[in-house]
Write a protein that holds these residues in place. Structure first.
Motif, short mmCIF file in Angstrom:
data_model
loop_
_atom_site.label_atom_id
_atom_site.label_comp_id
_atom_site.label_asym_id
_atom_site.label_seq_id
_atom_site.Cartn_x
_atom_site.Cartn_y
_atom_site.Cartn_z
N ALA A 64 0.84 -1.19 0.00
CA ALA A 64 0.00 0.00 0.00
C ALA A 64 0.88 1.25 0.00
O ALA A 64 1.92 1.28 0.66
CB ALA A 64 -0.90 0.01 1.22
N VAL A 65 0.47 2.25 -0.74
CA VAL A 65 1.16 3.53 -0.78
C VAL A 65 0.17 4.61 -0.39
O VAL A 65 -0.58 5.11 -1.22
CB VAL A 65 1.74 3.82 -2.19
N PRO A 66 0.12 4.94 0.90
CA PRO A 66 -0.85 5.94 1.34
C PRO A 66 -0.47 7.33 0.84
O PRO A 66 0.71 7.65 0.67
CB PRO A 66 -0.78 5.87 2.86
N ASN A 67 -1.46 8.15 0.62
CA ASN A 67 -1.25 9.54 0.24
C ASN A 67 -1.14 10.32 1.55
O ASN A 67 -2.15 10.63 2.18
CB ASN A 67 -2.41 10.04 -0.62
N HIS A 68 0.08 10.63 1.97
CA HIS A 68 0.27 11.25 3.28
C HIS A 68 -0.34 12.65 3.34
O HIS A 68 -0.76 13.10 4.39
CB HIS A 68 1.74 11.25 3.70
N TYR A 69 -0.43 13.35 2.21
CA TYR A 69 -1.09 14.66 2.20
C TYR A 69 -2.57 14.52 2.54
O TYR A 69 -3.11 15.29 3.32
CB TYR A 69 -0.92 15.36 0.85
N GLY A 77 9.83 16.33 5.58
CA GLY A 77 11.22 16.75 5.65
C GLY A 77 12.17 15.60 5.43
O GLY A 77 12.08 14.56 6.09
N MET A 78 13.09 15.82 4.50
CA MET A 78 14.19 14.88 4.32
C MET A 78 15.29 15.34 5.27
O MET A 78 15.88 16.40 5.05
CB MET A 78 14.69 14.86 2.88
N THR A 79 15.49 14.59 6.33
CA THR A 79 16.57 14.94 7.25
C THR A 79 17.86 14.40 6.65
O THR A 79 17.90 13.29 6.11
CB THR A 79 16.34 14.38 8.66
N VAL A 80 18.91 15.21 6.70
CA VAL A 80 20.20 14.81 6.14
C VAL A 80 21.26 14.93 7.23
O VAL A 80 21.24 15.86 8.03
CB VAL A 80 20.56 15.66 4.89
N TRP A 81 22.16 13.96 7.25
CA TRP A 81 23.10 13.81 8.35
C TRP A 81 24.50 13.54 7.82
O TRP A 81 24.67 12.82 6.83
CB TRP A 81 22.67 12.65 9.24
N ASP A 82 25.47 14.09 8.48
CA ASP A 82 26.87 13.82 8.20
C ASP A 82 27.37 12.87 9.27
O ASP A 82 27.50 13.24 10.44
CB ASP A 82 27.67 15.13 8.22
N VAL A 83 27.57 11.62 8.88
CA VAL A 83 28.09 10.61 9.80
C VAL A 83 29.32 9.95 9.19
O VAL A 83 29.52 10.01 7.97
CB VAL A 83 27.02 9.54 10.16
N ARG A 155 6.59 20.84 -3.12
CA ARG A 155 5.50 20.43 -3.99
C ARG A 155 5.41 18.91 -4.01
O ARG A 155 6.36 18.22 -3.64
CB ARG A 155 5.66 20.98 -5.40
N ILE A 156 4.25 18.42 -4.46
CA ILE A 156 4.02 16.98 -4.55
C ILE A 156 4.45 16.52 -5.93
O ILE A 156 4.03 17.10 -6.94
CB ILE A 156 2.53 16.65 -4.34
#
Length: 166
Positions: A64-69, A77-83, A155-156
């Motif tokens: 299933a692919v729910p429409n989160h909107y 948010g795409m969280t990005v990390w430097d590890v 945007r979507i």
């Protein structure tokens, strides 16, 4: 012997099944039976062929692919990390297991401008909710995180897989 050992090219029936399901399975209690009826095939054959295509990697997943909107999650948010690169597999596995992270993967750095190599997608009803989830990721990473940021969707984008024609 697994399905990859018994590789056969896709035949016309496989292609018909893909075409019938590529926009999604029917929303019925027995979707494979509905596809089988549409194609004039036994349901067991449709299920067996789809399993074979999954085993071969022709179909990557069924889910299933729910429409989160539509569900009210408007802050994405795409969280990005430097590890450290030598710990990214371990840390990515840990972050990917968090129940609010929907995607987690490694991406190449582009130094000196882009130091981030671990990405984790989170959704929230507000930016504050996304930021709170990012703080939980930061807690889980501890001192392994050297820098971070959040990239918000503006945007979507329509998400579809490959479509094959008739």
């Amino acid at each position: 012997m697994n399905a990859r050992d018994d590789f056969r090219p896709l035949d016309d029936t496989d292609r018909r099944i893909i075409q019938a399901t590529q926009a999604g399975l029917p929303l019925t209690p027995r979707p494979y039976h509905a596809v089988a009826e549409q194609l004039g095939l036994p349901a067991a054959e449709v299920m067996q062929r789809m399993q074979r295509m999954l085993d071969l990697g022709v179909i990557r997943r069924i889910g299933a692919v729910p429409n989160h909107y539509a569900l009210g999650y408007r802050a994405n948010g795409m969280t990005v990390w430097d590890v450290a690169d030598e710990r990214i597999d371990e840390l990515g596995e840990r972050i990917g297991q968090l129940d609010f992270v929907t995607h987690c993967y490694r991406r190449p750095r582009h130094l000196p401008d882009w130091p981030y190599n671990l990405f984790a997608m989170v959704h929230g009803r507000t930016r504050e909710e996304v930021e709170a989830k990012a703080a939980l990721i930061a807690d889980a990473l501890g001192t392994a995180s050297r820098a971070r940021d959040i990239l918000y969707s503006t945007r979507i984008l329509k998400k579809t897989g490959l479509r094959i024609g008739a």
